[in-house]
Design a protein around this motif. Structure first.
Motif, PDB file in Angstrom:
ATOM      1  N   SER A  48       0.816  -1.225   0.000  1.00  0.00           N
ATOM      2  CA  SER A  48       0.000   0.000   0.000  1.00  0.00           C
ATOM      3  C   SER A  48       0.842   1.264   0.000  1.00  0.00           C
ATOM      4  CB  SER A  48      -0.942   0.002   1.209  1.00  0.00           C
ATOM      5  OG  SER A  48      -0.196   0.040   2.418  1.00  0.00           O
ATOM      6  N   GLY A  49       2.115   1.157   0.417  1.00  0.00           N
ATOM      7  CA  GLY A  49       2.987   2.327   0.457  1.00  0.00           C
ATOM      8  C   GLY A  49       3.329   2.791   1.859  1.00  0.00           C
ATOM      9  N   LYS A  50       2.885   2.058   2.900  1.00  0.00           N
ATOM     10  CA  LYS A  50       3.139   2.458   4.289  1.00  0.00           C
ATOM     11  C   LYS A  50       4.631   2.578   4.582  1.00  0.00           C
ATOM     12  CE  LYS A  50       1.349  -0.997   6.486  1.00  0.00           C
ATOM     13  NZ  LYS A  50       1.208  -1.972   5.403  1.00  0.00           N
ATOM     14  N   SER A  51       5.374   1.498   4.346  1.00  0.00           N
ATOM     15  CA  SER A  51       6.799   1.492   4.682  1.00  0.00           C
ATOM     16  C   SER A  51       7.594   2.447   3.804  1.00  0.00           C
ATOM     17  CB  SER A  51       7.362   0.069   4.576  1.00  0.00           C
ATOM     18  OG  SER A  51       6.768  -0.776   5.550  1.00  0.00           O
ATOM     19  N   VAL A  52       7.190   2.587   2.550  1.00  0.00           N
ATOM     20  CA  VAL A  52       7.879   3.530   1.658  1.00  0.00           C
ATOM     21  C   VAL A  52       7.705   4.955   2.174  1.00  0.00           C
ATOM     22  CG1 VAL A  52       7.946   4.503  -0.678  1.00  0.00           C
ATOM     23  CG2 VAL A  52       7.662   2.037  -0.359  1.00  0.00           C
ATOM     24  N   GLN A  59      14.638   9.549   4.741  1.00  0.00           N
ATOM     25  CA  GLN A  59      15.513   9.631   3.559  1.00  0.00           C
ATOM     26  C   GLN A  59      16.352   8.351   3.399  1.00  0.00           C
ATOM     27  OE1 GLN A  59      15.198  12.830   1.785  1.00  0.00           O
ATOM     28  NE2 GLN A  59      13.549  12.869   3.284  1.00  0.00           N
ATOM     29  N   LEU A  60      15.698   7.212   3.533  1.00  0.00           N
ATOM     30  CA  LEU A  60      16.390   5.920   3.456  1.00  0.00           C
ATOM     31  C   LEU A  60      15.888   5.068   2.296  1.00  0.00           C
ATOM     32  CD1 LEU A  60      16.616   4.918   7.246  1.00  0.00           C
ATOM     33  CD2 LEU A  60      18.444   5.776   5.770  1.00  0.00           C
ATOM     34  N   GLU A  83      23.303  14.372   3.094  1.00  0.00           N
ATOM     35  CA  GLU A  83      23.326  13.104   3.815  1.00  0.00           C
ATOM     36  C   GLU A  83      23.928  13.286   5.206  1.00  0.00           C
ATOM     37  OE1 GLU A  83      22.768   9.114   4.755  1.00  0.00           O
ATOM     38  OE2 GLU A  83      21.880  10.401   3.235  1.00  0.00           O
ATOM     39  N   ALA A  84      24.972  14.114   5.326  1.00  0.00           N
ATOM     40  CA  ALA A  84      25.589  14.375   6.631  1.00  0.00           C
ATOM     41  C   ALA A  84      24.593  15.055   7.570  1.00  0.00           C
ATOM     42  CB  ALA A  84      26.839  15.228   6.462  1.00  0.00           C
ATOM     43  N   GLN A  85      23.825  15.985   7.044  1.00  0.00           N
ATOM     44  CA  GLN A  85      22.816  16.666   7.869  1.00  0.00           C
ATOM     45  C   GLN A  85      21.702  15.705   8.276  1.00  0.00           C
ATOM     46  OE1 GLN A  85      22.087  19.772   4.934  1.00  0.00           O
ATOM     47  NE2 GLN A  85      22.882  21.352   6.355  1.00  0.00           N
ATOM     48  N   MET A  86      21.291  14.811   7.363  1.00  0.00           N
ATOM     49  CA  MET A  86      20.254  13.832   7.702  1.00  0.00           C
ATOM     50  C   MET A  86      20.753  12.836   8.746  1.00  0.00           C
ATOM     51  SD  MET A  86      17.211  14.158   6.633  1.00  0.00           S
ATOM     52  CE  MET A  86      16.709  12.553   7.255  1.00  0.00           C
TER      53      MET A  86
END
Length: 557
Positions: A48-52, A59-60, A83-86
């Protein structure tokens, strides 16, 4: 950020995956808000798109994914961060609680060190300070003897305790938002109730926001403030928990709720007459069966003089909390765990010490099928569906001699029996959904036309609609083939729907055994009553009363 502004705001989120068959739209422009201190449940079936959606917030997403839209936390646009900030956001501002704590925890690291590592990744502190804080976090999430547990390892803890450790790690840096992905799926109902109470306390007392990804509508009714329902990448309904669960508007939400198995009220079912004694010998008989492990210089009793029979064609549900001995009993029946005392008989013949051995025992074992909890890990990823289903036919070819052509024909018959097309024979497990993989497990289990099937949590990892479909196939197969079944589960509503009798296990013993309605609707043993009181129901009004009664009882104790 103003007092009424959402903590997390998602606008027009779209996620598309590149595949060999072309682009696949996993999330189709959804909007979603979560406020501080709120528990928002995100529900829907597999795909359904829950995990996405959850992984998009962190941002994984994998490199095959393309994401557009806005995701802001406290007014800060996350999609614009490096990516460093995330990495700094992950853990400090947004944490994750994963479904299976054993895969989230490092088996070679001490528990205290794992929590301390999360602290030192985001805060300047000494090892001693981090260790002291780790012990305090373990205490906060209800781990007994936190100093001793901090020095231990994950395998030394129960499933509920490991999940509490994962929550402690998620809390380590005081995040504003915690994403909980099926945090109670692998837990029995009593431990699940404790974890849900902990999550609710954290949201209320600390103002932590929770995005709860789940397929358990009882869990939703227990702790969620609002519910968002996804279907094939679209957000089809968002509203208060009472509104969505009691008065759903979307047709899909109505179908989803209709698929949820429920325990009836005791006054809805009339007491059944005692069954007449069966003339045939039990397909499985355990007499005074005991299993004792040696651990850290001490003996641990997993089964304590258990006696139980399963009649031909009977489905016996086996329930109880983690560590009660359910799975050990199933493994004894399969010959995977040796008994330290007692007797096991299969189809009237004694097995093991003083009984049949070698080829004779192997022939008996060929009359027993097995369905495992996790179909993904029970299937060889390098083997096709045809190879997986044909494996029992090859292992037991002495008693079931078939040519290669006949085996291929049998595989096609078995796929048809579990309502899958014959073309699936050439597929690999990773090309199938969870429900399809479990159907392959069923096909393999019935390949030798068994007289007994041991099913250990066969539907716990499936969403409600897929679970209903798999149970329907299993029930139809049982009615057609008349095999007996030991059905091990922590979902009491499923056990009620599927079983003829129920055995309740506690501390290695069967404390109550009888007709399903008698045990699950009119329990006599105090533990059985406590077990039933812990089952969440998918009605927020009823569940609020049940939660209050549970907390009152716990406080009185």
């Amino acid at each position: 950020m103003s007092a009424n502004a959402p903590l997390l705001s998602i606008r027009d989120l779209q996620v598309t995956f590149r595949t060999d068959d072309g682009p696949v739209e996993a999330v189709k422009g959804i909007d979603l808000d979560i406020r501080a201190g709120e528990v928002l449940a995100l529900v829907g079936e597999s795909g359904s798109g829950k995990s996405v959606t959850a992984m998009s917030i962190l941002q994984l997403l994998p490199s095959t994914a393309t994401r557009t839209g806005s995701i802001s936390l406290d007014g800060r646009e996350l999609t614009a961060l490096s990516e460093a900030q995330m990495n700094d956001v992950r853990g400090r501002e947004i944490s994750m609680i994963f479904q299976e704590p054993m895969t989230a925890l490092n088996p070679s690291m001490r528990i205290g060190d794992q929590i301390a590592e999360a602290l030192r990744n985001h805060a300047s502190m000494t090892r001693a300070e981090a260790h002291a804080q780790a012990v305090e976090l373990l205490r906060r999430v209800g781990i007994p003897e936190p100093e001793r547990r901090a020095a231990g390892y994950a395998h030394e803890m129960s499933g509920g305790q490991r999940q509490r450790v994962v929550i402690a790690i998620a809390l380590a840096c005081g995040p504003k938002l915690i994403i909980a992905d099926e945090p109670t799926t692998a837990l029995d109902v009593t431990v699940q109730a404790e974890i849900l109470d902990l999550i609710r306390d954290l949201a209320t007392e600390r103002g932590t926001a929770f995005l709860l990804v789940t397929h358990n509508m009882g869990v939703v009714a227990d702790i969620a403030d609002r519910v968002a329902v996804m279907y094939r990448g679209d957000m089809v309904e968002v509203g208060s928990t009472t509104q969505v669960l009691r008065h759903p508007e979307a047709a899909y939400t109505q179908r989803l709720l209709a698929a949820v198995p429920r325990l009836p009220e005791a006054d809805e079912v009339q007491p059944a007459a005692e069954p007449t004694a069966a003339g045939a010998a039990p397909v499985l008989s355990l007499t005074e069966a005991s299993v004792t492990y040696r651990k850290a210089g001490q003996n641990f009793t997993a089964l304590d003089a258990v006696s139980v029979d399963i009649a031909p064609g009977e489905i016996l549900g086996l329930v109880g909390e983690s560590g009660s001995g359910k799975s050990t009993l199933g493994k004894v029946a399969l010959g995977l765990v040796p008994m330290s005392g007692g007797e096991l008989r299969l189809f009237g013949e004694k097995v093991g010490h003083g009984g049949v051995r070698g080829r004779a025992e192997r022939r008996l074992r060929g009359r027993v099928g097995t369905v495992f909890q996790d179909p993904g890990s029970s299937l060889d990823p390098r083997a096709t569906v045809a190879d997986a289903i044909a494996e029992p036919l090859i292992v037991h070819r002495a008693s079931h001699p078939l040519s290669g052509r006949d085996r291929a024909a049998r595989v096609r018959e078995l796929l048809e029996a579990v309502e899958l097309p014959a073309s699936y024979a050439s597929r690999y497990p990773h090309e199938l959904s969870g429900g399809q993989r479990q159907r392959i497990g069923l096909a393999r289990a019935i390949a030798l036309e068994p007289e007994l099937i041991i099913a250990d949590e066969p539907t716990s990892a499936l969403d409600v609609s897929v679970q209903a479909a798999v149970l329907k196939v299993l029930r139809e197969l049982q009615e057609r083939m008349r095999f007996a079944c030991l059905f091990i589960s922590h979902d009491l509503a499923v056990v009620h729907e599927f079983s003829d009798r129920v055995a309740v296990m506690y501390a290695g013993q069967i404390v109550e055994l009888g007709r399903t309605d008698d045990v699950l609707l009119r329990p006599q043993h105090p533990y059985s009553k406590r077990l039933l009181a812990s089952v969440p129901v998918p009605d927020p009004v009823v569940q609020a009363d049940r939660r209050l009664a549970r907390l009152t009882t716990r406080s009185a104790a």
